[in-house]
Write an enzyme that holds these catalytic residues in place. Structure first.
Site, PDB file in Angstrom:
ATOM      1  N   GLU A 156      38.040  50.547  52.685  1.00  0.00           N
ATOM      2  CA  GLU A 156      37.306  49.892  53.791  1.00  0.00           C
ATOM      3  C   GLU A 156      35.931  49.382  53.368  1.00  0.00           C
ATOM      4  OE1 GLU A 156      38.066  49.454  57.442  1.00  0.00           O
ATOM      5  OE2 GLU A 156      40.012  49.456  56.472  1.00  0.00           O
TER       6      GLU A 156
ATOM      7  N   GLY B 275      35.710  46.233  51.569  1.00  0.00           N
ATOM      8  CA  GLY B 275      35.743  44.785  51.355  1.00  0.00           C
ATOM      9  C   GLY B 275      36.665  44.282  50.250  1.00  0.00           C
ATOM     10  N   LYS B 276      37.527  45.132  49.715  1.00  0.00           N
ATOM     11  CA  LYS B 276      38.437  44.664  48.645  1.00  0.00           C
ATOM     12  C   LYS B 276      39.323  43.507  49.111  1.00  0.00           C
ATOM     13  CE  LYS B 276      40.589  48.525  47.982  1.00  0.00           C
ATOM     14  NZ  LYS B 276      39.862  49.324  49.002  1.00  0.00           N
ATOM     15  N   THR B 277      39.862  43.630  50.306  1.00  0.00           N
ATOM     16  CA  THR B 277      40.763  42.576  50.782  1.00  0.00           C
ATOM     17  C   THR B 277      40.004  41.281  51.017  1.00  0.00           C
ATOM     18  OG1 THR B 277      42.150  44.246  51.837  1.00  0.00           O
ATOM     19  CG2 THR B 277      42.476  41.978  52.556  1.00  0.00           C
TER      20      THR B 277
ATOM     21  N   LYS C  89      49.618  42.955  46.525  1.00  0.00           N
ATOM     22  CA  LYS C  89      49.162  44.248  47.048  1.00  0.00           C
ATOM     23  C   LYS C  89      50.306  45.218  46.771  1.00  0.00           C
ATOM     24  CE  LYS C  89      46.688  47.090  49.640  1.00  0.00           C
ATOM     25  NZ  LYS C  89      45.279  47.464  49.482  1.00  0.00           N
TER      26      LYS C  89
ATOM     27  N   GLY D  29      42.609  51.839  48.175  1.00  0.00           N
ATOM     28  CA  GLY D  29      41.532  52.836  48.171  1.00  0.00           C
ATOM     29  C   GLY D  29      40.567  52.573  47.030  1.00  0.00           C
TER      30      GLY D  29
ATOM     31  N   GLY E  49      43.937  46.645  44.536  1.00  0.00           N
ATOM     32  CA  GLY E  49      44.293  48.059  44.441  1.00  0.00           C
ATOM     33  C   GLY E  49      44.347  48.668  45.831  1.00  0.00           C
TER      34      GLY E  49
HETATM   35  N1  ADP Z   1      30.979  41.039  54.388  1.00  0.00           N
HETATM   36  C1  ADP Z   1      31.631  41.379  55.496  1.00  0.00           C
HETATM   37  N2  ADP Z   1      31.238  40.922  56.708  1.00  0.00           N
HETATM   38  C2  ADP Z   1      31.887  41.273  57.837  1.00  0.00           C
HETATM   39  N3  ADP Z   1      32.963  42.089  57.867  1.00  0.00           N
HETATM   40  C3  ADP Z   1      33.419  42.573  56.682  1.00  0.00           C
HETATM   41  C4  ADP Z   1      32.785  42.249  55.448  1.00  0.00           C
HETATM   42  N4  ADP Z   1      33.450  42.872  54.456  1.00  0.00           N
HETATM   43  C5  ADP Z   1      34.443  43.542  55.034  1.00  0.00           C
HETATM   44  N5  ADP Z   1      34.431  43.373  56.371  1.00  0.00           N
HETATM   45  C6  ADP Z   1      35.366  43.995  57.334  1.00  0.00           C
HETATM   46  O1  ADP Z   1      35.411  45.382  57.045  1.00  0.00           O
HETATM   47  C7  ADP Z   1      36.743  45.864  57.134  1.00  0.00           C
HETATM   48  C8  ADP Z   1      37.166  46.409  55.761  1.00  0.00           C
HETATM   49  O2  ADP Z   1      37.212  45.346  54.815  1.00  0.00           O
HETATM   50  P1  ADP Z   1      38.454  45.204  53.841  1.00  0.00           P
HETATM   51  O3  ADP Z   1      38.256  43.989  53.006  1.00  0.00           O
HETATM   52  O4  ADP Z   1      39.735  45.273  54.613  1.00  0.00           O
HETATM   53  O5  ADP Z   1      38.251  46.544  52.975  1.00  0.00           O
HETATM   54  P2  ADP Z   1      39.224  47.256  51.927  1.00  0.00           P
HETATM   55  O6  ADP Z   1      40.224  46.240  51.474  1.00  0.00           O
HETATM   56  O7  ADP Z   1      38.326  47.729  50.822  1.00  0.00           O
HETATM   57  O8  ADP Z   1      39.843  48.406  52.655  1.00  0.00           O
HETATM   58  C9  ADP Z   1      37.594  44.671  57.603  1.00  0.00           C
HETATM   59  O9  ADP Z   1      37.693  44.723  59.001  1.00  0.00           O
HETATM   60  C10 ADP Z   1      36.780  43.477  57.163  1.00  0.00           C
HETATM   61  O10 ADP Z   1      37.020  42.320  57.923  1.00  0.00           O
HETATM   62 MG    MG Z   2      42.302  46.284  51.601  1.00  0.00          MG
END
Ligand code: ADP
Ligand code: MG
Length: 234
Positions: A12, A14-16, A37, A118, A116
């Site tokens: 959680e 920002g990887k995605t 993924k 987590g 990846g």
């Molecule tokens: N720079 C950002 N600005 C606003 N929301 C963000 C940002 N980065 C991530 N988020 C939000 O935070 C949550 C987690 O991001 P995500 O990319 O899914 O993380 P991960 O893949 O590491 O679990 C999602 O709801 C995403 O839209």
């Molecule tokens: Mg993700």
């Protein structure tokens, strides 16, 4: 196989968002790119379809047409640690399935962006974890650092683990998680200095908290020249 493996200091963080931005950027360069993924935990039902959010985001950002099953060959219903989600369904996470999925996509795309699950080292099976999978792929690694208290330690530990698996930390992205982080600039400066000094790893961009973190908006926060170097497009 060309591309990168995107890992992070945590889940959680920002990887995605960053993976989708990298795919968007590659697509804009006119390149055929595919998101992957390999293991995804947590599905929901949308219009009668079982969907994993990350798989969908990567699929949508890819410049080649892919199915959900191609992007995410190993999806589980429960949003928890993957080996636990697998056990709940009496299924196993098979290394061969994950590697075969990557090879199939690599045959169809010039670049693969693999997200990846987590952090860097997540158990998949008793003798196989996400770092083993990254090592088997051998792609350069991009570390997403979620900016919040504690992230320097998490970033440096992750960087050491990446190197210990014989992989290159080709770059890192700072993503804003805590908008009220104390001493944010000083933290960023330390991350830049230490990751450069210890791992010769450049910052690919600093992403603010965005109202809509869509692939184009996040890609606009990344450094063009650094991405060219990451993907050997210089
Ligand atoms: N720079 C950002 N600005 C606003 N929301 C963000 C940002 N980065 C991530 N988020 C939000 O935070 C949550 C987690 O991001 P995500 O990319 O899914 O993380 P991960 O893949 O590491 O679990 C999602 O709801 C995403 O839209
Ligand atoms: Mg993700």
């Amino acid at each position: 196989m060309n591309g990168c493996f995107v890992t992070g200091t945590d889940t959680e963080i920002g990887k995605t968002r960053v993976s989708a931005a990298l795919l968007h950027w590659l697509g804009k360069q006119g390149l055929r790119c595919a998101g992957y993924k390999p293991v995804a935990a947590g599905t929901e039902t949308i219009d009668g379809e079982t969907v994993n959010e990350d798989v969908r985001a990567l699929r949508d950002a890819s410049s080649v047409a892919l199915t959900d099953a191609e992007v995410g060959p190993c999806q589980f219903a429960a949003a928890c640690a993957p080996h636990i989600a697998a056990a709940l369904e009496r299924r196993a996470i098979e290394p061969d399935v994950l590697l075969q999925g990557a090879s199939t996509l690599a045959a169809r795309a010039e670049y693969l962006v693999v997200e990846g699950v987590g952090g860097f080292c997540v158990p998949f099976a008793p003798d196989f974890d996400s770092a083993d999978f990254a090592a088997a792929l051998g792609l350069p690694v991009v570390l997403v650092v979620g900016l919040r208290l504690g992230c320097i330690n998490h970033a440096l530990l992750s960087a050491e683990a990446i190197r210990a698996r014989g992989l290159r930390l080709a770059g890192w992205v700072a993503n804003t998680v805590d908008t009220a982080m104390p001493h944010r600039d000083a933290n960023l400066a330390t991350l830049r200095d230490e990751l450069e000094r210890r791992h010769q790893s450049p910052c690919l961009g600093v992403v603010p908290r965005l109202a809509s973190p869509d692939p184009a908006a996040v890609a606009a926060c990344l450094d063009d020249a650094a991405l060219r170097a990451l993907f050997d497009l210089c």
